[in-house]
Design a protein around this motif. Structure first.
Motif, mmCIF file in Angstrom:
data_model
loop_
_atom_site.group_PDB
_atom_site.id
_atom_site.type_symbol
_atom_site.label_atom_id
_atom_site.label_comp_id
_atom_site.label_asym_id
_atom_site.label_seq_id
_atom_site.Cartn_x
_atom_site.Cartn_y
_atom_site.Cartn_z
ATOM 1 N N VAL A 89 0.851 -1.188 0.000
ATOM 2 C CA VAL A 89 0.000 0.000 0.000
ATOM 3 C C VAL A 89 0.887 1.239 0.000
ATOM 4 O O VAL A 89 2.062 1.188 0.374
ATOM 5 N N ASP A 90 0.327 2.366 -0.418
ATOM 6 C CA ASP A 90 1.069 3.626 -0.438
ATOM 7 C C ASP A 90 0.864 4.356 0.877
ATOM 8 O O ASP A 90 -0.261 4.464 1.373
ATOM 9 N N LEU A 97 3.734 10.948 -1.592
ATOM 10 C CA LEU A 97 4.078 9.549 -1.392
ATOM 11 C C LEU A 97 5.429 9.475 -0.693
ATOM 12 O O LEU A 97 6.424 9.981 -1.207
ATOM 13 N N ILE A 98 5.462 8.875 0.510
ATOM 14 C CA ILE A 98 6.725 8.813 1.248
ATOM 15 C C ILE A 98 7.225 7.388 1.456
ATOM 16 O O ILE A 98 8.399 7.185 1.743
ATOM 17 N N ALA A 99 6.325 6.394 1.316
ATOM 18 C CA ALA A 99 6.746 5.013 1.556
ATOM 19 C C ALA A 99 5.705 4.053 1.010
ATOM 20 O O ALA A 99 4.611 4.446 0.620
ATOM 21 N N LYS A 100 6.072 2.772 1.007
ATOM 22 C CA LYS A 100 5.156 1.682 0.684
ATOM 23 C C LYS A 100 5.271 0.670 1.819
ATOM 24 O O LYS A 100 6.286 0.622 2.514
ATOM 25 N N GLY A 101 4.222 -0.106 2.018
ATOM 26 C CA GLY A 101 4.273 -1.074 3.106
ATOM 27 C C GLY A 101 3.186 -2.114 3.013
ATOM 28 O O GLY A 101 2.351 -2.093 2.112
ATOM 29 N N GLU A 116 9.406 -0.039 2.110
ATOM 30 C CA GLU A 116 10.192 0.763 1.169
ATOM 31 C C GLU A 116 9.966 2.239 1.491
ATOM 32 O O GLU A 116 8.837 2.704 1.528
ATOM 33 N N ILE A 117 11.049 2.945 1.732
ATOM 34 C CA ILE A 117 10.988 4.383 1.960
ATOM 35 C C ILE A 117 11.325 5.058 0.644
ATOM 36 O O ILE A 117 12.301 4.698 -0.008
ATOM 37 N N SER A 118 10.531 6.030 0.257
ATOM 38 C CA SER A 118 10.756 6.731 -1.001
ATOM 39 C C SER A 118 12.056 7.511 -0.924
ATOM 40 O O SER A 118 12.269 8.308 -0.019
ATOM 41 N N THR A 119 12.962 7.254 -1.865
ATOM 42 C CA THR A 119 14.236 7.972 -1.904
ATOM 43 C C THR A 119 14.297 8.931 -3.079
ATOM 44 O O THR A 119 15.191 9.734 -3.174
ATOM 45 N N ASN A 120 13.331 8.817 -3.969
ATOM 46 C CA ASN A 120 13.270 9.726 -5.113
ATOM 47 C C ASN A 120 12.648 11.044 -4.694
ATOM 48 O O ASN A 120 12.166 11.200 -3.568
ATOM 49 N N LYS A 121 12.631 11.978 -5.635
ATOM 50 C CA LYS A 121 11.926 13.233 -5.375
ATOM 51 C C LYS A 121 10.501 12.896 -4.968
ATOM 52 O O LYS A 121 9.857 12.037 -5.544
ATOM 53 N N VAL A 122 10.007 13.582 -3.940
ATOM 54 C CA VAL A 122 8.676 13.312 -3.423
ATOM 55 C C VAL A 122 7.653 13.534 -4.521
ATOM 56 O O VAL A 122 7.690 14.502 -5.269
ATOM 57 N N VAL A 123 6.728 12.573 -4.653
ATOM 58 C CA VAL A 123 5.708 12.617 -5.689
ATOM 59 C C VAL A 123 4.370 13.003 -5.067
ATOM 60 O O VAL A 123 3.913 12.374 -4.124
ATOM 61 N N SER A 124 3.759 14.063 -5.586
ATOM 62 C CA SER A 124 2.458 14.493 -5.089
ATOM 63 C C SER A 124 1.391 13.544 -5.625
ATOM 64 O O SER A 124 1.384 13.202 -6.795
#
Length: 127
Positions: A89-90, A97-101, A116-124
């Motif tokens: 899930v997001d 979007l900051i992580a998945k789990g 998973e922690i988002s390491t890319n540019k934060v996506v709105s």
């Protein structure tokens, strides 16, 4: 510094005004603080952010439907989402979007174990 501006006023209705220099407390760095000024400013700015509330939500999936399809929904209707069962899930913080789990259950309540922690540019992700 006291300044009498009475001398600058002319006329019978002149009032005496007492003006004083503003006094501000000093914000010195303690001797034990080894941070340079830019690091200290960054630390202080980060401390200001620690109590800012952040809206966290978990998105299981999403879909688009027409207004007609939505109006035909009733109790018991099923809306198919875009994700497979068991897919991560997001985790969204303030529409980013900051992580998945993985969804888990803790004490009869849902939770999310971050995988998973988002390491890319934060996506709105919008609302």
């Amino acid at each position: 510094m006291h300044h009498d501006i009475n001398n600058n006023l002319k006329g019978k209705n002149a009032k005496m005004i007492n003006v004083q220099e503003a006094q501000f407390p000093r914000f010195d760095i303690s001797e034990n603080d080894k941070l340079d000024s830019s690091e200290l400013n960054t630390k202080r700015h980060m401390e200001l952010l620690l109590d800012v509330p952040v809206d966290i939500r978990v998105q299981v999936g999403k879909t688009k439907r027409t207004m007609g399809e939505i109006m035909r929904l009733s109790q018991g209707s099923v809306i198919q989402l875009n994700k497979q069962a068991g897919a991560p899930v997001d985790v969204i913080a303030n529409d980013q979007l900051i992580a998945k789990g993985d969804v888990i259950v803790m004490d009869d309540k849902f939770g999310v174990r971050l995988t998973e922690i988002s390491t890319n540019k934060v996506v709105s992700v919008g609302k």
